[in-house]
Design a protein around this motif. Structure first.
Motif, PDB file in Angstrom:
ATOM      1  N   SER A  45       0.830  -1.203   0.000  1.00 36.04           N
ATOM      2  CA  SER A  45       0.000   0.000   0.000  1.00 36.04           C
ATOM      3  C   SER A  45       0.867   1.257   0.000  1.00 36.04           C
ATOM      4  O   SER A  45       0.552   2.244  -0.686  1.00 36.04           O
ATOM      5  CB  SER A  45      -0.924   0.005   1.225  1.00 36.04           C
ATOM      6  OG  SER A  45      -1.820  -1.079   1.188  1.00 36.04           O
ATOM      7  N   SER A  50      -9.766   4.814  10.636  1.00 38.73           N
ATOM      8  CA  SER A  50      -9.979   3.499  11.236  1.00 38.73           C
ATOM      9  C   SER A  50      -9.843   3.562  12.749  1.00 38.73           C
ATOM     10  O   SER A  50     -10.624   2.947  13.487  1.00 38.73           O
ATOM     11  CB  SER A  50      -8.959   2.499  10.664  1.00 38.73           C
ATOM     12  OG  SER A  50      -9.118   2.351   9.277  1.00 38.73           O
ATOM     13  N   PHE A  82     -12.733  -0.908   9.664  1.00 38.85           N
ATOM     14  CA  PHE A  82     -12.700  -0.972   8.206  1.00 38.85           C
ATOM     15  C   PHE A  82     -13.634   0.076   7.604  1.00 38.85           C
ATOM     16  O   PHE A  82     -13.277   0.787   6.659  1.00 38.85           O
ATOM     17  CB  PHE A  82     -13.106  -2.362   7.731  1.00 38.85           C
ATOM     18  CG  PHE A  82     -13.008  -2.548   6.242  1.00 38.85           C
ATOM     19  CD1 PHE A  82     -11.804  -2.918   5.666  1.00 38.85           C
ATOM     20  CD2 PHE A  82     -14.100  -2.342   5.427  1.00 38.85           C
ATOM     21  CE1 PHE A  82     -11.700  -3.085   4.292  1.00 38.85           C
ATOM     22  CE2 PHE A  82     -14.005  -2.492   4.058  1.00 38.85           C
ATOM     23  CZ  PHE A  82     -12.808  -2.875   3.493  1.00 38.85           C
ATOM     24  N   SER A  87     -12.467   3.319   5.290  1.00 38.37           N
ATOM     25  CA  SER A  87     -13.014   3.432   3.933  1.00 38.37           C
ATOM     26  C   SER A  87     -13.804   4.715   3.765  1.00 38.37           C
ATOM     27  O   SER A  87     -13.717   5.391   2.725  1.00 38.37           O
ATOM     28  CB  SER A  87     -13.909   2.219   3.635  1.00 38.37           C
ATOM     29  OG  SER A  87     -13.174   1.006   3.761  1.00 38.37           O
ATOM     30  N   TRP A 116      -8.130 -10.227   1.426  1.00 38.29           N
ATOM     31  CA  TRP A 116      -7.773  -8.882   0.973  1.00 38.29           C
ATOM     32  C   TRP A 116      -6.351  -8.841   0.432  1.00 38.29           C
ATOM     33  O   TRP A 116      -6.096  -8.260  -0.631  1.00 38.29           O
ATOM     34  CB  TRP A 116      -7.921  -7.884   2.125  1.00 38.29           C
ATOM     35  CG  TRP A 116      -9.323  -7.744   2.613  1.00 38.29           C
ATOM     36  CD1 TRP A 116      -9.889  -8.373   3.689  1.00 38.29           C
ATOM     37  CD2 TRP A 116     -10.360  -6.943   2.040  1.00 38.29           C
ATOM     38  NE1 TRP A 116     -11.204  -8.005   3.820  1.00 38.29           N
ATOM     39  CE2 TRP A 116     -11.522  -7.135   2.822  1.00 38.29           C
ATOM     40  CE3 TRP A 116     -10.414  -6.073   0.952  1.00 38.29           C
ATOM     41  CZ2 TRP A 116     -12.721  -6.486   2.549  1.00 38.29           C
ATOM     42  CZ3 TRP A 116     -11.609  -5.434   0.668  1.00 38.29           C
ATOM     43  CH2 TRP A 116     -12.745  -5.640   1.462  1.00 38.29           C
ATOM     44  N   LEU A 138      -5.657  -8.505  -3.569  1.00 34.55           N
ATOM     45  CA  LEU A 138      -5.276  -7.156  -3.961  1.00 34.55           C
ATOM     46  C   LEU A 138      -3.796  -7.005  -4.300  1.00 34.55           C
ATOM     47  O   LEU A 138      -3.447  -6.220  -5.193  1.00 34.55           O
ATOM     48  CB  LEU A 138      -5.664  -6.167  -2.856  1.00 34.55           C
ATOM     49  CG  LEU A 138      -7.171  -6.018  -2.639  1.00 34.55           C
ATOM     50  CD1 LEU A 138      -7.464  -5.058  -1.492  1.00 34.55           C
ATOM     51  CD2 LEU A 138      -7.851  -5.512  -3.918  1.00 34.55           C
ATOM     52  N   ALA A 149      -7.942   2.682  -4.391  1.00 35.63           N
ATOM     53  CA  ALA A 149      -8.977   1.919  -3.696  1.00 35.63           C
ATOM     54  C   ALA A 149      -8.422   0.583  -3.205  1.00 35.63           C
ATOM     55  O   ALA A 149      -8.745   0.136  -2.091  1.00 35.63           O
ATOM     56  CB  ALA A 149     -10.170   1.686  -4.622  1.00 35.63           C
ATOM     57  N   SER A 150      -7.559  -0.053  -3.985  1.00 34.28           N
ATOM     58  CA  SER A 150      -6.948  -1.317  -3.565  1.00 34.28           C
ATOM     59  C   SER A 150      -6.044  -1.111  -2.353  1.00 34.28           C
ATOM     60  O   SER A 150      -6.090  -1.888  -1.388  1.00 34.28           O
ATOM     61  CB  SER A 150      -6.138  -1.914  -4.724  1.00 34.28           C
ATOM     62  OG  SER A 150      -6.955  -2.193  -5.833  1.00 34.28           O
ATOM     63  N   ALA A 157      -8.316  -0.276   0.700  1.00 34.84           N
ATOM     64  CA  ALA A 157      -9.032  -1.452   1.199  1.00 34.84           C
ATOM     65  C   ALA A 157      -8.093  -2.383   1.953  1.00 34.84           C
ATOM     66  O   ALA A 157      -8.436  -2.910   3.020  1.00 34.84           O
ATOM     67  CB  ALA A 157      -9.697  -2.191   0.037  1.00 34.84           C
ATOM     68  N   ALA A 202      -8.212  -3.102   5.957  1.00 29.60           N
ATOM     69  CA  ALA A 202      -8.360  -4.473   6.447  1.00 29.60           C
ATOM     70  C   ALA A 202      -7.287  -4.802   7.485  1.00 29.60           C
ATOM     71  O   ALA A 202      -7.558  -5.423   8.517  1.00 29.60           O
ATOM     72  CB  ALA A 202      -8.292  -5.459   5.281  1.00 29.60           C
TER      73      ALA A 202
END
Length: 338
Positions: free
Chosen positions: A84, A108, A132, A136, A207, A211, A248-249, A252, A256
């Protein structure tokens, strides 16, 4: 000329493969050490006999129910946060960017702290779901605020920092008004793998498994975006769509991770820099190496936290913070020199 070009490319390829193998072996070795150490030290021979079904049932229970899921969760955490971080730094074209810049960790954290304090009897699954959802939601808010005929990386980063500061203020406000559940909230905010089970591991596994390969398949597109929007558009890339999918990946996956282990900072900031020094900026090589380095980093931090003063455990997030803060200051100094 073709022969010369192939000859020049081979050492780099061999270096990447060799580094991949070395890091994989180090992760396996560290995992074995982590299985062995704890309140009860278990010799390697007993570990082998336990896993093949002929060992002491009590030792087998300790290994399978407590230590193994924790080790695997540390690996997934490191992989998710590191990859990420690679995505965020490349898209924003900012070496000081990280998932925290998006306000994700703070969002979060705010949701998780609110559930911990306001609903003390809530199950861990409710806490994870809230974290989560909070991360998001913050990403969606930042993206919508930053969108104006496209998303400029600088505007996106500035709004992310502002929203992150707002969420952090909310966290401090909740803690200042909290009941005795503040201790549980603080432990979660420090980022800890303690007490995690197969349930949390299974919740995070899809996830990361889905991803990370998706991001790796888009590595060539990520190379183009890193060169700049105009260059990418000139080469036919659909910049906004690719940026949205990649962000977005990353969001997410980070949400997670945070929803399971709490807020662990600096992994997404530090690891991409180390990986680039080892294999260069090409994302096809950078992403796998960053993933392994992230896994090794979190696994090592968790092992140090468990072994430095047993039976007391220091959360992995604090160990990483002690290591990461000086490196962050070094990055700030290096960028200021530029």
């Amino acid at each position: 000329m073709q022969t010369v070009n192939k000859t020049k490319k081979q050492p780099s390829r061999f270096k990447s493969v060799g580094l991949f193998i070395i890091l994989s072996v180090l992760i396996i070795a560290l995992s074995v050490i982590s299985l062995s150490l704890g309140d009860i030290n278990i010799p390697p021979l007993d570990i082998i006999t336990s896993f093949i079904g002929i060992g002491d049932p009590d030792l087998t229970s300790i290994l399978v129910e407590f230590r193994l899921p924790r080790i695997l969760l540390a690996i997934l955490t490191g992989v998710g946060l590191a990859v990420s971080g690679v995505v965020v730094q490349s898209i924003m074209r900012n070496p000081l960017a990280s998932p925290d810049t998006l306000g994700l960790s703070s969002g979060s954290g705010l949701a998780a702290v609110a559930v911990t304090i306001l609903l003390p009897l809530a199950s861990p699954s409710v806490l994870s779901a809230a974290a989560f959802a909070g991360g998001s939601l913050v990403f969606v808010i930042v993206y919508l605020l930053a969108y104006k005929k496209g998303v400029e990386p600088i505007r996106f980063a500035l709004i992310g920092v502002a929203v992150s500061a707002f969420c952090s203020s909310g966290i401090h406000l909740l803690i200042s008004k909290a009941n005795p559940n503040v201790n549980a909230a603080l432990i979660w905010l420090s980022g800890s793998l303690w007490g995690r089970t197969w349930d949390q591991l299974i919740g995070l596994l899809p996830w990361v498994v889905i991803l990370v390969p998706l991001i790796w398949l888009l590595a060539a597109r990520l190379d183009l975006i890193h060169l700049g929007d105009e260059v990418a558009r000139g080469l036919g890339a659909r910049v906004e769509l690719i940026r949205l999918v990649l962000l977005a990946s990353a969001v997410a996956m980070t949400a997670a991770v945070v929803s399971v282990v709490g807020t662990i900072g600096f992994v997404g900031l530090i690891i991409p820099h180390v990986a680039k020094r080892l294999v260069g900026p090409r994302h096809k090589k950078l992403i796998p190496i960053a993933a392994l380095l992230g896994a090794l980093f979190v696994l090592g931090a968790d092992l140090i936290g468990r072994g430095i003063a047993p039976p007391i455990e220091i959360p992995a997030g604090l160990i990483i913070g002690i290591i990461g803060a000086p490196y962050f200051l070094y990055l700030l100094w290096r960028e200021s020199k530029k």
